[in-house]
Design a protein around this motif. Structure first.
Motif, mmCIF file in Angstrom:
data_model
loop_
_atom_site.group_PDB
_atom_site.id
_atom_site.type_symbol
_atom_site.label_atom_id
_atom_site.label_comp_id
_atom_site.label_asym_id
_atom_site.label_seq_id
_atom_site.Cartn_x
_atom_site.Cartn_y
_atom_site.Cartn_z
ATOM 1 N N ASP A 22 0.853 -1.185 0.000
ATOM 2 C CA ASP A 22 0.000 0.000 0.000
ATOM 3 C C ASP A 22 0.890 1.236 0.000
ATOM 4 O O ASP A 22 1.126 1.853 1.020
ATOM 5 C CB ASP A 22 -0.905 -0.013 1.227
ATOM 6 C CG ASP A 22 -1.993 1.053 1.141
ATOM 7 O OD1 ASP A 22 -1.894 1.921 0.266
ATOM 8 O OD2 ASP A 22 -2.929 1.000 1.948
ATOM 9 N N THR A 23 1.391 1.584 -1.171
ATOM 10 C CA THR A 23 2.323 2.705 -1.276
ATOM 11 C C THR A 23 1.661 4.023 -0.933
ATOM 12 O O THR A 23 2.316 4.951 -0.463
ATOM 13 C CB THR A 23 2.907 2.780 -2.699
ATOM 14 O OG1 THR A 23 1.820 2.847 -3.647
ATOM 15 C CG2 THR A 23 3.742 1.549 -3.014
ATOM 16 N N GLY A 24 0.339 4.143 -1.164
ATOM 17 C CA GLY A 24 -0.356 5.378 -0.823
ATOM 18 C C GLY A 24 -0.335 5.628 0.666
ATOM 19 O O GLY A 24 -0.034 6.732 1.122
ATOM 20 N N ALA A 25 -0.648 4.586 1.449
ATOM 21 C CA ALA A 25 -0.623 4.728 2.904
ATOM 22 C C ALA A 25 0.784 4.987 3.398
ATOM 23 O O ALA A 25 1.004 5.749 4.331
ATOM 24 C CB ALA A 25 -1.202 3.467 3.557
ATOM 25 N N GLY A 26 1.765 4.358 2.761
ATOM 26 C CA GLY A 26 3.149 4.576 3.161
ATOM 27 C C GLY A 26 3.601 5.999 2.896
ATOM 28 O O GLY A 26 4.276 6.612 3.730
ATOM 29 N N GLU A 27 3.209 6.549 1.761
ATOM 30 C CA GLU A 27 3.575 7.925 1.434
ATOM 31 C C GLU A 27 2.902 8.901 2.386
ATOM 32 O O GLU A 27 3.515 9.877 2.835
ATOM 33 C CB GLU A 27 3.179 8.239 -0.009
ATOM 34 C CG GLU A 27 3.589 9.631 -0.491
ATOM 35 C CD GLU A 27 5.086 9.803 -0.619
ATOM 36 O OE1 GLU A 27 5.542 10.957 -0.766
ATOM 37 O OE2 GLU A 27 5.811 8.784 -0.576
ATOM 38 N N LEU A 28 1.639 8.655 2.717
ATOM 39 C CA LEU A 28 0.932 9.493 3.675
ATOM 40 C C LEU A 28 1.647 9.475 5.018
ATOM 41 O O LEU A 28 1.860 10.523 5.645
ATOM 42 C CB LEU A 28 -0.505 9.006 3.840
ATOM 43 C CG LEU A 28 -1.309 9.583 5.008
ATOM 44 C CD1 LEU A 28 -1.453 11.089 4.861
ATOM 45 C CD2 LEU A 28 -2.667 8.919 5.110
ATOM 46 N N ARG A 29 2.042 8.289 5.469
ATOM 47 C CA ARG A 29 2.710 8.162 6.761
ATOM 48 C C ARG A 29 4.028 8.933 6.774
ATOM 49 O O ARG A 29 4.333 9.670 7.712
ATOM 50 C CB ARG A 29 2.939 6.678 7.064
ATOM 51 C CG ARG A 29 3.479 6.402 8.452
ATOM 52 C CD ARG A 29 3.571 4.910 8.684
ATOM 53 N NE ARG A 29 2.261 4.289 8.596
ATOM 54 C CZ ARG A 29 1.423 4.199 9.622
ATOM 55 N NH1 ARG A 29 1.765 4.704 10.802
ATOM 56 N NH2 ARG A 29 0.261 3.611 9.480
ATOM 57 N N VAL A 30 4.820 8.772 5.729
ATOM 58 C CA VAL A 30 6.119 9.441 5.666
ATOM 59 C C VAL A 30 5.955 10.954 5.642
ATOM 60 O O VAL A 30 6.626 11.683 6.376
ATOM 61 C CB VAL A 30 6.908 8.960 4.426
ATOM 62 C CG1 VAL A 30 8.154 9.817 4.217
ATOM 63 C CG2 VAL A 30 7.304 7.498 4.584
ATOM 64 N N ARG A 31 5.064 11.438 4.809
ATOM 65 C CA ARG A 31 4.888 12.894 4.680
ATOM 66 C C ARG A 31 4.306 13.505 5.953
ATOM 67 O O ARG A 31 4.747 14.571 6.388
ATOM 68 C CB ARG A 31 3.975 13.208 3.491
ATOM 69 C CG ARG A 31 4.580 12.907 2.136
ATOM 70 C CD ARG A 31 3.758 13.538 1.030
ATOM 71 N NE ARG A 31 4.281 13.215 -0.283
ATOM 72 C CZ ARG A 31 4.005 13.927 -1.387
ATOM 73 N NH1 ARG A 31 3.200 14.971 -1.310
ATOM 74 N NH2 ARG A 31 4.511 13.585 -2.548
ATOM 75 N N ALA A 32 3.328 12.823 6.542
ATOM 76 C CA ALA A 32 2.706 13.347 7.755
ATOM 77 C C ALA A 32 3.709 13.394 8.896
ATOM 78 O O ALA A 32 3.818 14.408 9.611
ATOM 79 C CB ALA A 32 1.498 12.496 8.142
#
Length: 222
Positions: free
Chosen positions: A46-56
């Motif tokens: 789930d790259t979308g959730a991973g990107e959200l986590r990193v950016r947040a």
């Protein structure tokens, strides 16, 4: 309780491996057309959730507190995206025609019939707050502003605006439209977590010899 906004990586989710039903091993052959005939494939990360986590987390925001909303005529003011309180999230949408503002704020806590009047609308502490139940949400007014507050598990999603600038039905629709962002929305909502490249600053007044101090030599006569 609403608190003032402070202006502005973590492991990706491990892919889950799908296994065949029953006692058969994953990938075991079966009769054509039977459920075991197809070889289970590993789920994509789930790259979308991973990107959200990193950016947040790069912003200091808890990933689970990041929400996005939408309303006709309103667009995100990118510079408004930031941290609320300790690790909450806040962002503002602007109506290009009227300059009206819709503020989305998500922070930890809860809201009940008993605590609703004690929590100020927006950041106006000390003002009288009225509360009205509207489905699963609370419609709240006070200090010239109104707000829809939606209790979630461990946090509250709030969408507020000036009472005279945004009609209640528009405010309600924006509050009910609040949701966790998908990959594309995350890319538009949150700044990149990649640090800006460090570029050395060049000083034109530094001589290439000696101790590198600026040349402050003054000719005879000043």
């Amino acid at each position: 309780m609403i608190r003032h906004v402070r202006v502005l990586p973590v492991l990706l989710l491990t892919p889950l491996l799908l296994t065949a039903c029953g006692s058969e091993k994953a990938g075991a052959g079966g009769a054509p057309g039977s459920p075991s005939a197809a070889t289970p494939a590993a789920a994509a990360p789930d790259t979308g959730a991973g990107e959200l986590r990193v950016r947040a987390q790069a912003m200091g925001v808890a990933p689970e507190l990041v929400y996005v909303t939408e309303a006709p005529g309103f667009t995100l003011a990118q510079q408004s995206v930031g941290v609320l309180g300790d690790d909450g999230f806040s962002a503002t949408w602007v109506d290009g025609g009227t300059n009206a503002l819709l503020r989305l704020a998500v922070d930890r806590g809860t809201i009940t019939a008993g605590t609703c009047p004690e929590q100020p609308v927006g950041d106006m502490s000390g003002e009288h707050t009225t509360c009205e139940r509207d489905g699963k949400a609370w419609y709240r007014t006070g200090a010239g502003r109104h707000e829809y507050a939606l209790p979630e598990e461990g946090h509250v999603v709030r969408v507020s605006a000036e009472t005279d600038a945004v009609p209640r039905d528009v405010l309600r629709a924006a509050a009910l439209a609040a949701h966790r962002p998908d990959t594309a929305e995350t890319d538009r909502l949150l700044p990149s977590a990649e640090p800006a490249p460090a570029t050395p600053v060049e000083r034109g007044d530094l001589p290439p010899f000696g101790d590198g101090a600026p040349d402050n030599h003054v000719d005879v006569g000043g």
